[in-house]
Write an enzyme that holds these catalytic residues in place. Structure first.
Site, PDB file in Angstrom:
ATOM      1  N   PHE A 135      -9.217  -1.799 -12.977  1.00 52.01           N
ATOM      2  CA  PHE A 135      -7.804  -1.144 -14.097  1.00 52.01           C
ATOM      3  C   PHE A 135      -7.702   0.096 -12.752  1.00 52.01           C
ATOM      4  O   PHE A 135      -9.101   0.870 -12.130  1.00 52.01           O
ATOM      5  CB  PHE A 135      -8.968  -0.697 -14.765  1.00 52.01           C
ATOM      6  CG  PHE A 135      -8.295   0.449 -15.860  1.00 52.01           C
ATOM      7  CD1 PHE A 135      -7.582  -0.237 -16.633  1.00 52.01           C
ATOM      8  CD2 PHE A 135      -9.016   1.461 -16.290  1.00 52.01           C
ATOM      9  CE1 PHE A 135      -6.568   0.756 -17.146  1.00 52.01           C
ATOM     10  CE2 PHE A 135      -7.909   3.026 -16.290  1.00 52.01           C
ATOM     11  CZ  PHE A 135      -6.791   2.182 -17.402  1.00 52.01           C
ATOM     12  N   ASP A 220     -10.946   2.043  -4.771  1.00 49.17           N
ATOM     13  CA  ASP A 220     -11.182   2.864  -6.004  1.00 49.17           C
ATOM     14  C   ASP A 220     -12.715   3.050  -6.599  1.00 49.17           C
ATOM     15  O   ASP A 220     -12.644   2.301  -6.855  1.00 49.17           O
ATOM     16  CB  ASP A 220     -10.387   2.044  -6.996  1.00 49.17           C
ATOM     17  CG  ASP A 220     -10.264   3.178  -8.005  1.00 49.17           C
ATOM     18  OD1 ASP A 220     -10.921   4.259  -8.651  1.00 49.17           O
ATOM     19  OD2 ASP A 220      -9.190   2.108  -9.406  1.00 49.17           O
ATOM     20  N   LYS A 249     -12.627  10.703 -11.612  1.00 52.27           N
ATOM     21  CA  LYS A 249     -14.025  10.665 -13.483  1.00 52.27           C
ATOM     22  C   LYS A 249     -15.046  11.642 -12.862  1.00 52.27           C
ATOM     23  O   LYS A 249     -14.840  13.318 -12.846  1.00 52.27           O
ATOM     24  CB  LYS A 249     -14.316   9.607 -12.882  1.00 52.27           C
ATOM     25  CG  LYS A 249     -12.832   8.735 -14.071  1.00 52.27           C
ATOM     26  CD  LYS A 249     -14.001   6.592 -14.187  1.00 52.27           C
ATOM     27  CE  LYS A 249     -13.136   6.331 -15.187  1.00 52.27           C
ATOM     28  NZ  LYS A 249     -12.823   6.525 -16.696  1.00 52.27           N
TER      29      LYS A 249
HETATM   30  C1  LIG Z   1     -11.583   2.460 -11.934  1.00 57.26           C
HETATM   31  C2  LIG Z   1     -11.000   3.262 -11.699  1.00 57.26           C
HETATM   32  N1  LIG Z   1      -9.268   3.530 -11.205  1.00 57.26           N
HETATM   33  C3  LIG Z   1      -9.276   4.420 -12.073  1.00 57.26           C
HETATM   34  C4  LIG Z   1      -8.910   4.499 -13.702  1.00 57.26           C
HETATM   35  C5  LIG Z   1      -7.958   5.601 -13.819  1.00 57.26           C
HETATM   36  O1  LIG Z   1      -8.143   7.317 -14.282  1.00 57.26           O
HETATM   37  P1  LIG Z   1      -7.623   8.409 -14.928  1.00 57.26           P
HETATM   38  O2  LIG Z   1      -8.004   7.746 -16.586  1.00 57.26           O
HETATM   39  O3  LIG Z   1      -8.432   9.805 -14.486  1.00 57.26           O
HETATM   40  O4  LIG Z   1      -5.837   8.355 -14.521  1.00 57.26           O
HETATM   41  C6  LIG Z   1      -9.741   4.458 -14.131  1.00 57.26           C
HETATM   42  C7  LIG Z   1     -10.489   5.294 -15.185  1.00 57.26           C
HETATM   43  O5  LIG Z   1     -11.079   4.488 -16.078  1.00 57.26           O
HETATM   44  C8  LIG Z   1     -10.746   3.831 -13.682  1.00 57.26           C
HETATM   45  O6  LIG Z   1     -12.022   3.557 -14.090  1.00 57.26           O
END
Ligand SMILES: Cc1ncc(COP(=O)(O)O)c(C=O)c1O
Length: 395
Positions: A135, A220, A249
């Site tokens: 994700f 990420d 986050k």
């Molecule tokens: C690993 C990861 N990357 C990216 C995101 C996306 O972040 P945002 O919701 O702040 O755009 C999330 C959100 O859950 C995530 O868990």
């Protein structure tokens, strides 16, 4: 349905299946609803409220900054932005940073950076290999990067330039690598995909492959970073260093901010290549600086490791009691519990009525992401509620 929930129904786009709870106040690991009922929060804004709700260090930083300076354009230097950049660089393996407003936006920037690198150093290679069940966010490009059909199908045609391959398989990455590949992008532990922890040597073998092929490794760490898994960044536990890392986050403990970090060698943006009106905003940077400083000064990562081990030991006792618990996985305070039946939604609703907030990450899996400052007593209280809820549902 309360008055506020009816108004939401009338005025707000219905993109989230909300729970019947309107949160009006939070303090530490607890929140309260509009009727004053108290809940223990093991979701913390989806792994966001690192310091818990309304932590004094955060409240003071935001209040003081709001009285002083809230926003300027990025044409000017501002001190909180530079302080935050310094503390992140000095406590990681990366050399440079750029701030965004969210996780998806940080990942977009990371992919732009990798494509820029591809143009400059890899004969124009632009493709990024990502993994299934990953994700990476909800923007169009990040939906493409995210290896889950349910996020892609409603928006086809999705942007090209991403190849989704099996997670935890170096062979799949090798097979997908071509002359067009500029980077591999991974979560060190997949969060939204169900808290999937790869084999201990997975990241190291991916790092080796990237080195052999001259590709960038993008980690990420939007969910795993900022102490969530028991070290300041999850990569530390796998003896690898990424070329690019993204954060969001927990970085601002509830104040929206993301970051792209890069090694000097991968930091190839030139003036004008990237930008953001609000990215690096003074108020959010002051909040994130206070968060990161508190986490480092108080060794919150070490505390998360201990609390996480205790939490998993208590879940292991539950597993001995209930044989339909099929898996416990995670690191630090990012933990999932899997069942051999689709009872996650029932469990979540019953826990909610008992004053415990948990997250359903799959129909048969629940996820816990309490604030990093959670106490052992709060873990005990949550586990007692969970235990009685499970026995009520299946007993
Ligand atoms: C690993 C990861 N990357 C990216 C995101 C996306 O972040 P945002 O919701 O702040 O755009 C999330 C959100 O859950 C995530 O868990």
């Amino acid at each position: 349905m309360s008055k506020w929930q009816e108004l939401e129904n009338k005025y707000y786009m219905q993109v989230v299946k909300r729970l019947p709870l309107t949160i009006t106040k939070g303090l530490g690991a607890r929140v309260w609803d509009e009727n004053g009922k108290e809940y223990l929060d093991f979701v913390s804004g989806w792994a966001v409220n690192s310091l818990g709700h309304c932590h004094p260090a955060l409240v003071t930083a935001v209040t003081e900054q709001a009285k002083t300076l809230i926003q300027t354009s990025n044409q000017f230097y501002t001190i909180p932005q530079i302080q935050l950049a310094e503390i992140l660089v000095e406590n990681s393996c990366l050399d440079k940073v750029f701030f965004s407003n969210s996780g998806a936006e940080a990942n977009e920037g990371a992919v732009k950076l990798a494509r820029r690198y591809g143009k400059l150093h890899l004969n124009g290679a632009y493709e990024v290999i990502t993994t299934t069940n990953s994700f990476h966010g909800r923007t169009l490009a990040m939906v493409s990067a995210t290896g889950q059909a349910k996020f892609q199908q409603p928006y086809t045609p999705i942007p090209s330039g991403f190849v989704n391959v099996a997670y935890n398989s170096i062979e799949a990455i090798k097979k997908a690598t071509s002359e067009q590949t500029c980077a591999v992008m991974l979560e060190p532990i997949q969060g939204e995909g169900g808290v999937n922890v790869p084999a201990d040597d997975y990241l190291a073998t991916v790092r080796d492959w990237c080195d052999q092929q001259g590709l960038l490794l993008i980690l990420d760490e939007i969910q795993t970073g900022v102490a969530r898994t028991g070290t300041l960044f999850a990569y530390e536990q796998y003896s690898v260093e990424p070329d690019i890392m993204t954060l969001a986050k927990g970085l601002g403990s509830g104040v929206p901010i993301g970051a792209i970090m890069a090694k000097e060698s991968a930091s190839v943006f030139a003036p004008g290549d990237h930008g953001s009106t609000f990215g690096g905003n003074v108020l959010t940077c002051a909040a994130a600086y206070a968060t990161v400083k508190f986490i480092i000064d108080h060794d919150i990562a070490g505390q998360v490791k201990k609390r996480g081990e205790y939490f998993i030991s208590r879940l292991t006792s539950l597993q001995q009691k209930y044989n339909f618990i099929t898996d416990i996985r995670g690191r630090g305070l990012l933990v999932a519990l899997e069942f051999n039946q689709d009872i996650a939604e029932d469990l979540l609703n019953t826990c909610l009525s008992q004053g415990l907030l948990i997250n359903q990450v799959k129909p048969n899996t629940i996820r816990f992401m309490p604030p990093l400052i959670i106490s052992q007593q709060d873990i005990d209280e949550a586990l007692d509620i969970l235990d009685s809820t499970i026995s009520g549902i299946v007993g």
